[in-house]
Design a protein around this motif. Sequence first.
Motif, mmCIF file in Angstrom:
data_model
loop_
_atom_site.group_PDB
_atom_site.id
_atom_site.type_symbol
_atom_site.label_atom_id
_atom_site.label_comp_id
_atom_site.label_asym_id
_atom_site.label_seq_id
_atom_site.Cartn_x
_atom_site.Cartn_y
_atom_site.Cartn_z
ATOM 1 N N VAL A 1 0.876 -1.171 0.000
ATOM 2 C CA VAL A 1 0.000 0.000 0.000
ATOM 3 C C VAL A 1 0.914 1.222 0.000
ATOM 4 C CG1 VAL A 1 -1.752 1.306 1.256
ATOM 5 C CG2 VAL A 1 -1.851 -1.196 1.224
ATOM 6 N N ARG A 2 0.917 1.937 -1.106
ATOM 7 C CA ARG A 2 1.808 3.086 -1.226
ATOM 8 C C ARG A 2 1.329 4.241 -0.372
ATOM 9 N NH1 ARG A 2 5.626 1.187 -1.190
ATOM 10 N NH2 ARG A 2 6.599 3.183 -1.595
ATOM 11 N N CYS A 3 0.009 4.448 -0.317
ATOM 12 C CA CYS A 3 -0.538 5.498 0.534
ATOM 13 C C CYS A 3 -2.050 5.346 0.602
ATOM 14 C CB CYS A 3 -0.156 6.896 0.042
ATOM 15 S SG CYS A 3 -0.817 7.325 -1.582
ATOM 16 N N LEU A 4 -2.632 6.067 1.534
ATOM 17 C CA LEU A 4 -4.080 6.193 1.640
ATOM 18 C C LEU A 4 -4.460 7.593 1.177
ATOM 19 C CD1 LEU A 4 -4.660 4.651 5.196
ATOM 20 C CD2 LEU A 4 -4.801 3.480 2.974
ATOM 21 N N ILE A 5 -5.532 7.672 0.392
ATOM 22 C CA ILE A 5 -6.074 8.970 -0.009
ATOM 23 C C ILE A 5 -7.548 8.999 0.347
ATOM 24 C CG2 ILE A 5 -4.395 9.263 -1.864
ATOM 25 C CD1 ILE A 5 -6.617 8.507 -3.860
ATOM 26 N N ALA A 6 -8.079 10.197 0.526
ATOM 27 C CA ALA A 6 -9.512 10.347 0.803
ATOM 28 C C ALA A 6 -10.294 10.115 -0.485
ATOM 29 C CB ALA A 6 -9.795 11.730 1.368
ATOM 30 N N ALA A 7 -11.594 9.934 -0.340
ATOM 31 C CA ALA A 7 -12.451 9.651 -1.493
ATOM 32 C C ALA A 7 -12.366 10.751 -2.548
ATOM 33 C CB ALA A 7 -13.885 9.459 -1.034
ATOM 34 N N ASP A 8 -12.126 11.997 -2.110
ATOM 35 C CA ASP A 8 -12.042 13.106 -3.066
ATOM 36 C C ASP A 8 -10.619 13.340 -3.575
ATOM 37 O OD1 ASP A 8 -10.791 14.172 -0.859
ATOM 38 O OD2 ASP A 8 -12.129 15.895 -0.632
ATOM 39 N N GLY A 9 -9.682 12.451 -3.226
ATOM 40 C CA GLY A 9 -8.309 12.563 -3.683
ATOM 41 C C GLY A 9 -7.397 13.351 -2.775
ATOM 42 N N SER A 10 -7.935 13.937 -1.726
ATOM 43 C CA SER A 10 -7.117 14.717 -0.791
ATOM 44 C C SER A 10 -6.411 13.784 0.197
ATOM 45 C CB SER A 10 -7.989 15.723 -0.048
ATOM 46 O OG SER A 10 -8.957 15.045 0.737
ATOM 47 N N VAL A 11 -5.582 14.371 1.059
ATOM 48 C CA VAL A 11 -4.882 13.591 2.076
ATOM 49 C C VAL A 11 -5.811 13.414 3.277
ATOM 50 C CG1 VAL A 11 -2.869 13.490 3.576
ATOM 51 C CG2 VAL A 11 -2.676 14.540 1.308
ATOM 52 N N PRO A 12 -6.091 12.174 3.687
ATOM 53 C CA PRO A 12 -7.013 11.966 4.801
ATOM 54 C C PRO A 12 -6.418 12.399 6.137
ATOM 55 C CG PRO A 12 -6.108 9.869 4.053
ATOM 56 C CD PRO A 12 -5.626 10.905 3.087
ATOM 57 N N ASP A 13 -7.295 12.745 7.070
ATOM 58 C CA ASP A 13 -6.851 13.176 8.399
ATOM 59 C C ASP A 13 -6.441 12.016 9.286
ATOM 60 O OD1 ASP A 13 -7.205 15.898 7.923
ATOM 61 O OD2 ASP A 13 -9.335 15.810 8.443
ATOM 62 N N SER A 14 -6.922 10.802 8.966
ATOM 63 C CA SER A 14 -6.599 9.634 9.782
ATOM 64 C C SER A 14 -6.653 8.384 8.923
ATOM 65 C CB SER A 14 -7.583 9.506 10.953
ATOM 66 O OG SER A 14 -8.887 9.234 10.466
ATOM 67 N N ASP A 15 -6.060 7.306 9.440
ATOM 68 C CA ASP A 15 -6.074 6.037 8.706
ATOM 69 C C ASP A 15 -7.484 5.506 8.520
ATOM 70 O OD1 ASP A 15 -3.361 6.303 8.855
ATOM 71 O OD2 ASP A 15 -3.001 4.529 10.081
ATOM 72 N N ASP A 16 -8.323 5.696 9.536
ATOM 73 C CA ASP A 16 -9.654 5.086 9.511
ATOM 74 C C ASP A 16 -10.751 6.057 9.077
ATOM 75 O OD1 ASP A 16 -9.594 6.707 11.721
ATOM 76 O OD2 ASP A 16 -10.120 5.146 13.173
ATOM 77 N N GLN A 17 -10.365 7.157 8.419
ATOM 78 C CA GLN A 17 -11.362 8.096 7.910
ATOM 79 C C GLN A 17 -12.281 7.380 6.916
ATOM 80 O OE1 GLN A 17 -10.025 12.126 6.855
ATOM 81 N NE2 GLN A 17 -10.999 11.838 4.863
ATOM 82 N N ALA A 18 -13.577 7.598 7.039
ATOM 83 C CA ALA A 18 -14.544 6.932 6.164
ATOM 84 C C ALA A 18 -14.258 7.258 4.703
ATOM 85 C CB ALA A 18 -15.961 7.373 6.528
ATOM 86 N N GLY A 19 -14.285 6.231 3.861
ATOM 87 C CA GLY A 19 -14.102 6.431 2.432
ATOM 88 C C GLY A 19 -12.666 6.405 1.955
#
Length: 470
Positions: free
Chosen positions: A443-461
């Motif tokens: 897993v290279r990274c996690l991104i938010a559903a809208d493509g932004s950087v999420p605030d936490s690992d378990d952020q919804a979406g």
Amino acid sequence: MPKAPVLTPRADDFPRWYQDLIAKAELADNGPVRGTMVIRPYGYSLWERMQQEMEARIKQAGAANAYFPLLIPQSYLTREAEHVEGFAPELAVVTHGGGKELDEPVVIRPTSETIVNEYFAKWVQSYRDLPLLINQWANVVRWELRPRVFLRTTEFLWQEGHTAHATYQDARDYAARIHRDVYAEFMENVLAMDVVPGRKTVRERFAGAINTLTLEGMMGDGKALQLGTSHELGQNFAKAFETRYLSKDGHQEYVWQTSWGSTTRMIGALVMMHGDDDGLRVPPRLAPIQVVVLAVKGDDAVLAEVRAIGERLRAAGIRVHVDDRTDTPFGRRAIDWELKGVPVRIEVGPRDLADGTAVLVRRIAGSKYPVPIAGLPELVPTVLADDQALLLAQARERRTSREVEVTTIEEAVEAAGTGWARIPWATLGPEGEARLADQGVSVRCLIAADGSVPDSDDQAGNIAIVARAY
């Protein structure tokens, strides 16, 4: 019979193509100790330009340059347990010096969080001393078992930033600022690299950090490369080194910290993201030489004109080199500049001079056509700007065309054979991530559903970007 290609075609053998290009574009050689490299002048000129552009952005963010020693007491690394565990396999340790065994072994700098904190603890006394924002340009040593020039070497060059803040939020905001305004802005607008900003999973984040922000780029073979990281260190190192300050209300508080870095790996990324079967393609805003003016033959009038063109372009603010080495065949010189990826070549021969024209060769667009010599100072900046934008567009199109949505681990592994996969983090999770790792996929990274950087690992979406990586 057709001539053999100068470089191994990428489609035939991408790793061999990469090694061929590094050698024939005169970027670097392997060093005498396994895993080390000698950066040649043209390769180092790329790094110098990267330094100049990064330095301006780092200082705009308020950090000042400092320098810390290469040798670090081994005991420093043991103070932060997760940090030493993460770096232990890569450490180079000096046990003898001056002809005798040292009282305490010293480690050759793998990164500087520990020694920086030793001095931050002395320098920070009060809230008035914060934030403390420093950066250093240095070399580091991490013993590499599978070296590849620029990508993974035992010794490499980098910049590393280290900061101390009064509050968690201030440190968090600063780490995000470096990630966004220094790294992402530089990579996209100077290197013309299509990068995906995201958040590392717990498994992938920096040893000793509470959060790592990353920028991931897709190389020409579909694999991922981590290009820069910015870490929230929380108070882990502050507590290990007693880095505290007197708050406004008179209490002793531990500082909150960040660290962040980018390396000569970016030169390897430049090769693999933008290079083609003819060599490098250097983004105009980065290029140490934006335009090379070539004399086709050693005619006195031609030589005088190419030198005059060079002066006019230089006066227009363009980084230009005049190649008047007419004792070297023109074809060989043209191929050398093609390999080095200089964005624009201007070729002038006796016939061109008689017509008042020059041949303009665009390395990035791949076009070649005659243009009036008199109009070059006005034309060339437009060409450079257009080709800078084209290079970024091509990199972005490659990623979007080779990035697929998947819903299972099996589909993610299959997609990682040719590009990247996007899978909901809620579907994958840490257990799925471990199963991917067993098959050489991360897993290279996690991104938010809208493509932004999420605030936490378990952020919804949250979406996991999955790939094979260098």
